[in-house]
Enzyme design. Structure first.
Site, PDB file in Angstrom:
ATOM      1  N   THR A  32      -4.123 -24.717  -9.388  1.00 15.97           N
ATOM      2  CA  THR A  32      -4.791 -23.630 -10.089  1.00 15.97           C
ATOM      3  C   THR A  32      -5.503 -24.249 -11.283  1.00 15.97           C
ATOM      4  OG1 THR A  32      -2.695 -23.228 -11.215  1.00 15.97           O
ATOM      5  CG2 THR A  32      -3.269 -21.728  -9.429  1.00 15.97           C
ATOM      6  N   LYS A  86      -3.658 -23.031 -15.770  1.00 17.27           N
ATOM      7  CA  LYS A  86      -2.368 -23.317 -16.404  1.00 17.27           C
ATOM      8  C   LYS A  86      -2.584 -24.433 -17.445  1.00 17.27           C
ATOM      9  CE  LYS A  86       0.460 -21.618 -12.604  1.00 17.27           C
ATOM     10  NZ  LYS A  86      -0.341 -21.452 -11.372  1.00 17.27           N
ATOM     11  N   GLU A 103     -21.974 -16.699   0.112  1.00 17.29           N
ATOM     12  CA  GLU A 103     -21.047 -17.249   1.118  1.00 17.29           C
ATOM     13  C   GLU A 103     -21.601 -18.537   1.717  1.00 17.29           C
ATOM     14  OE1 GLU A 103     -20.802 -13.333   2.101  1.00 17.29           O
ATOM     15  OE2 GLU A 103     -18.783 -13.447   2.981  1.00 17.29           O
ATOM     16  N   TYR A 156     -23.991 -13.046  -4.558  1.00 16.36           N
ATOM     17  CA  TYR A 156     -23.302 -13.406  -3.314  1.00 16.36           C
ATOM     18  C   TYR A 156     -23.777 -14.776  -2.844  1.00 16.36           C
ATOM     19  CZ  TYR A 156     -20.134 -10.020  -1.279  1.00 16.36           C
ATOM     20  OH  TYR A 156     -19.034  -9.278  -0.992  1.00 16.36           O
ATOM     21  N   ARG A 191      -8.846 -18.303 -14.473  1.00 17.16           N
ATOM     22  CA  ARG A 191      -8.074 -18.139 -13.234  1.00 17.16           C
ATOM     23  C   ARG A 191      -8.922 -18.656 -12.076  1.00 17.16           C
ATOM     24  NH1 ARG A 191      -3.498 -15.889 -13.557  1.00 17.16           N
ATOM     25  NH2 ARG A 191      -3.148 -15.547 -15.757  1.00 17.16           N
ATOM     26  N   ASP A 198       1.123 -29.548  -4.495  1.00 17.37           N
ATOM     27  CA  ASP A 198       0.626 -28.442  -5.316  1.00 17.37           C
ATOM     28  C   ASP A 198       0.905 -28.799  -6.777  1.00 17.37           C
ATOM     29  OD1 ASP A 198       0.252 -26.142  -6.765  1.00 17.37           O
ATOM     30  OD2 ASP A 198       1.288 -24.821  -5.361  1.00 17.37           O
TER      31      ASP A 198
END
Ligand code: DSN
Length: 426
Positions: free
Chosen positions: A225, A228, A56, A54, A234, A199
């Site tokens: 992203t 691609k 954050e 973790y 991902r 985008d």
């Protein structure tokens, strides 16, 4: 590194399914233009212990202890993203493209504000203002579209922008085969006092490889992203110019403050813990994308798409916009008297994976549209070149000419397998 022996023992059911998917990918031709095959190095990072942590916050400002290693990983990923795309600021934490775009909306505009994006059914993306998506329900969405010739109608977009005075204009899309003219959107956004989000998800690898214009330095903020054409895991990245304040202060909404606004929108705005295994894998993909080999790869993607387009045009297929300048082809099948759904199924039976897609001004409905969308990034990753594209173009023609003939489709599948086996996914 990993032969999945633990997985095989612990959960044979899932193990078998993973093996089956690997075989499906290896034995067929993945031609969905938003898909690709990552390197083994990327896969190894995805399967690493970094997933346990973790963290954050951001490097140097975390809400958890023990972040000294993942801080370094995230800093490397940020630095590589900035260098590759020429940005001052990079946020590498968005879990994927939709949250990346949502973070930009959350950062820059308020609920009910007007946003403008390319209609999904003309090649846009659902986060660009589809009525059923957050972008069309929380915000007042005005959609622009394509002309009859399939090119984005910038004049219509300009008129709509003057009429509706959006607060955010989104450029980019998911089924557009031509070059995005980023500076035209920015000029319109500047004229009406809107922010401009470019985008570049579909073309990021082409941008990295120098075969598509880079929106960074033109658009106010850029999202992409990473899985691609960029060939990473991902995930997603948000890029902007300027620097975020540290620690992150509440700041007014202005262009200079975009980096701070974006970082605050990701955490505490819309996401919790970063996916550190994913961040490491993104860092690796960015390192790979900065190599001369990647430039060659990006060029080959486009050469392959153009070659495929030539073969299909020769066989009378109607390509939206008449061809391609990128990695993808959008084919209107109306003149062939078959639907996108029928074509997707027949090609699937032949071992060629594509997706049905609406075409601009489609008279049919999205669940059974007039078109199919296909692309070359994954085939190019396997090392396929012009010759293979010519063979594949002929196989696609044959399959679509015989959609009801099981025997012919099965024979094509054997030919696909033979070709695929010569280009294993590495
Ligand atoms: N679903 C992606 C695509 O296929 O283009 C966009 O997010």
């Amino acid at each position: 590194m990993n032969n999945n022996s633990n997985l095989k023992q612990t959960d044979p059911e899932i193990y078998k399914l993973i093996q089956a998917e690997v075989a499906r990918q290896n034995d067929g031709l993945e031609m969905i233009p938003s898909e690709n095959h990552t390197s083994q190095a990327v896969l190894e990072a995805l399967g690493s212990r970094l997933t346990d942590k973790y963290s954050e916050g951001y490097p140097g400002q975390r809400y958890y202890g023990g972040c000294e290693i993942v801080d370094q990983v995230e800093n490397i990923a940020r630095d590589r993203a900035k260098k590759l795309f020429g940005a001052d600021h990079a946020n590498v934490q968005p879990h994927s493209g939709c949250p990346a775009n949502f973070a930009v909306y959350f950062a820059l505009i308020d609920p009910c504000d007007t946003v403008m994006g390319l209609n999904l059914f003309h090649g846009g993306h659902m986060t660009h203002g589809l009525k059923l998506n957050f972008s069309g329900t929380i915000y007042n969405s005005i959609q622009y579209g394509c002309r009859e010739d399939g090119f984005i109608d910038i004049n219509e977009m300009h008129k709509l922008a003057l009429e509706h005075k959006p607060k955010l204009i989104v450029s980019g899309g998911s089924a557009y085969a031509q070059i995005y003219e980023w500076e035209k959107y920015q000029a319109i956004a500047d004229e009406v006092g809107a922010f401009h989000l470019a985008d570049m998800s579909h073309v990021a690898g082409l941008v990295a490889g120098g075969v598509h214009p880079n929106p960074v330095g033109i658009a106010d903020v850029v999202t992409t992203t990473t899985h691609k054409t960029l060939r990473g895991p991902r995930g997603a990245i948000i890029l902007a110019n300027g620097n975020a304040s540290t620690p992150l202060k509440k700041v007014e909404r202005s262009k200079e403050n975009i980096p701070t606004l974006i970082d605050r929108a990701i955490i505490p705005g819309i996401q919790g813990g970063p996916h550190n295994h994913q961040t490491a894998a993104i860092a690796i993909a960015l390192k790979e994308a900065a190599t001369p080999e990647f430039k060659t790869y990006a060029k080959q993607i486009v050469v392959n798409a153009k070659t495929l387009a030539e073969v299909l045009l020769k066989h009378g297929f109607e390509l939206v916009t008449g061809g391609t300048e990128t990695h993808l082809l959008l084919i209107n099948l109306n003149n062939k008297s078959i639907t996108g759904k029928q074509a997707e199924k027949a090609l699937g039976q032949a071992g060629i994976t594509v997706n049905k897609n609406t075409v601009p001004h489609d008279p049919r409905k999205p669940f059974d549209p007039s078109g199919i969308r296909m692309g070359t990034p994954a085939l190019t990753s396997r090392g396929m070149k012009k010759n293979e594209m010519k063979i594949i173009g002929e196989l696609i023609f044959k399959a679509l000419d015989n959609i009801d003939d099981e025997k012919i489709l099965t024979d094509i599948k054997s030919e696909v397998l033979e070709l695929a086996k010569q280009f294993p996914i590495k």
